[in-house]
Design an enzyme around this catalytic site. Sequence first.
Site, PDB file in Angstrom:
ATOM      1  N   GLY A 151       0.780  -1.225   0.000  1.00 24.30           N
ATOM      2  CA  GLY A 151       0.000   0.000   0.000  1.00 24.30           C
ATOM      3  C   GLY A 151       0.814   1.278   0.000  1.00 24.30           C
ATOM      4  O   GLY A 151       0.437   2.254   0.652  1.00 24.30           O
ATOM      5  N   MET A 206      -4.094  -6.741  -7.017  1.00 22.73           N
ATOM      6  CA  MET A 206      -3.556  -7.679  -8.001  1.00 22.73           C
ATOM      7  C   MET A 206      -4.603  -8.675  -8.490  1.00 22.73           C
ATOM      8  O   MET A 206      -4.336  -9.849  -8.677  1.00 22.73           O
ATOM      9  CB  MET A 206      -2.345  -8.419  -7.411  1.00 22.73           C
ATOM     10  N   LEU A 229      -7.943  -8.875 -11.407  1.00 24.87           N
ATOM     11  CA  LEU A 229      -8.812  -8.242 -12.399  1.00 24.87           C
ATOM     12  C   LEU A 229     -10.232  -8.228 -11.851  1.00 24.87           C
ATOM     13  O   LEU A 229     -10.738  -9.257 -11.394  1.00 24.87           O
ATOM     14  CB  LEU A 229      -8.775  -9.016 -13.720  1.00 24.87           C
ATOM     15  N   LEU A 230     -10.848  -7.080 -11.864  1.00 23.27           N
ATOM     16  CA  LEU A 230     -12.226  -6.993 -11.385  1.00 23.27           C
ATOM     17  C   LEU A 230     -13.172  -7.655 -12.381  1.00 23.27           C
ATOM     18  O   LEU A 230     -13.005  -7.496 -13.597  1.00 23.27           O
ATOM     19  CB  LEU A 230     -12.628  -5.526 -11.209  1.00 23.27           C
ATOM     20  N   THR A 262      -3.454   2.837 -11.159  1.00 19.78           N
ATOM     21  CA  THR A 262      -2.115   3.247 -11.579  1.00 19.78           C
ATOM     22  C   THR A 262      -1.422   2.061 -12.245  1.00 19.78           C
ATOM     23  O   THR A 262      -1.748   0.895 -11.970  1.00 19.78           O
ATOM     24  CB  THR A 262      -1.263   3.721 -10.389  1.00 19.78           C
ATOM     25  N   HIS A 263      -0.457   2.349 -13.107  1.00 21.86           N
ATOM     26  CA  HIS A 263       0.286   1.296 -13.790  1.00 21.86           C
ATOM     27  C   HIS A 263       1.720   1.752 -14.016  1.00 21.86           C
ATOM     28  O   HIS A 263       1.939   2.887 -14.464  1.00 21.86           O
ATOM     29  CB  HIS A 263      -0.375   0.951 -15.138  1.00 21.86           C
ATOM     30  N   ASP A 296     -11.384  -0.184 -17.297  1.00 25.79           N
ATOM     31  CA  ASP A 296     -12.449  -0.749 -18.126  1.00 25.79           C
ATOM     32  C   ASP A 296     -12.348  -2.267 -18.042  1.00 25.79           C
ATOM     33  O   ASP A 296     -11.665  -2.802 -17.163  1.00 25.79           O
ATOM     34  CB  ASP A 296     -12.391  -0.213 -19.565  1.00 25.79           C
ATOM     35  N   ASP A 327      -5.515  -3.007 -18.467  1.00 21.76           N
ATOM     36  CA  ASP A 327      -4.811  -1.714 -18.558  1.00 21.76           C
ATOM     37  C   ASP A 327      -5.101  -1.014 -19.881  1.00 21.76           C
ATOM     38  O   ASP A 327      -4.215  -0.407 -20.489  1.00 21.76           O
ATOM     39  CB  ASP A 327      -3.294  -1.914 -18.381  1.00 21.76           C
TER      40      ASP A 327
END
Length: 201
Positions: A12, A89, A91-92, A107-108, A140, A144
Amino acid sequence: MLTVAVLISGTGSNLRALLEAAADPAFPARIVVVGADRQADGFAHAEAFGIPTFLVPFREFETREQWGEELDRQLRVWNPDLVVLSGLMRLLPASVVDAWAPRIINTHPAYLPEFPGAHGVRDALAAGVTQTGASVIVVDNGVDSGPVLAQERVAVLPDDTEQSLHERIKPVERRLLIDVVRAVASGELQLSAVASDAAAS
């Protein structure tokens, strides 16, 4: 005042930076809850700032969709204006993205669309590029692939390792994230307009 939920999986560090920024009375956003998909070290930052937390352990659900349903339920308890993925970590599921879009940002550690996915820093080094970067995007249902809200280049040094390069990218990520949250909170950045423009292009 913009209310923010932050979702984490690990230490975090971005969360800590956002908590510190939001502690300033002049900052136009407040973090109302921190959630995680596992028992994350980053919960300690939330506790230090007196922010409530919730845990939705991914491994306790049979499917990603079931996990997503519970995650969505927990978020709705707090009904934040914005959801920030800060090192989450997972994917939703599409159901969660669709329920909260375009009010989910991430962020990426790369200059998207370059090097998407879980290993952006490693992939940049493997490609032999001389620069990579950091990005903040609208989430989305791709990997990414959402509209870019802010990004900045970071040089790749000849002796960089994955760790050393990532350590130089992290402060840029944190600064961009804080700037984007501030811009959304002030109304300078309209996420719905960004998403509409992306859909039209």
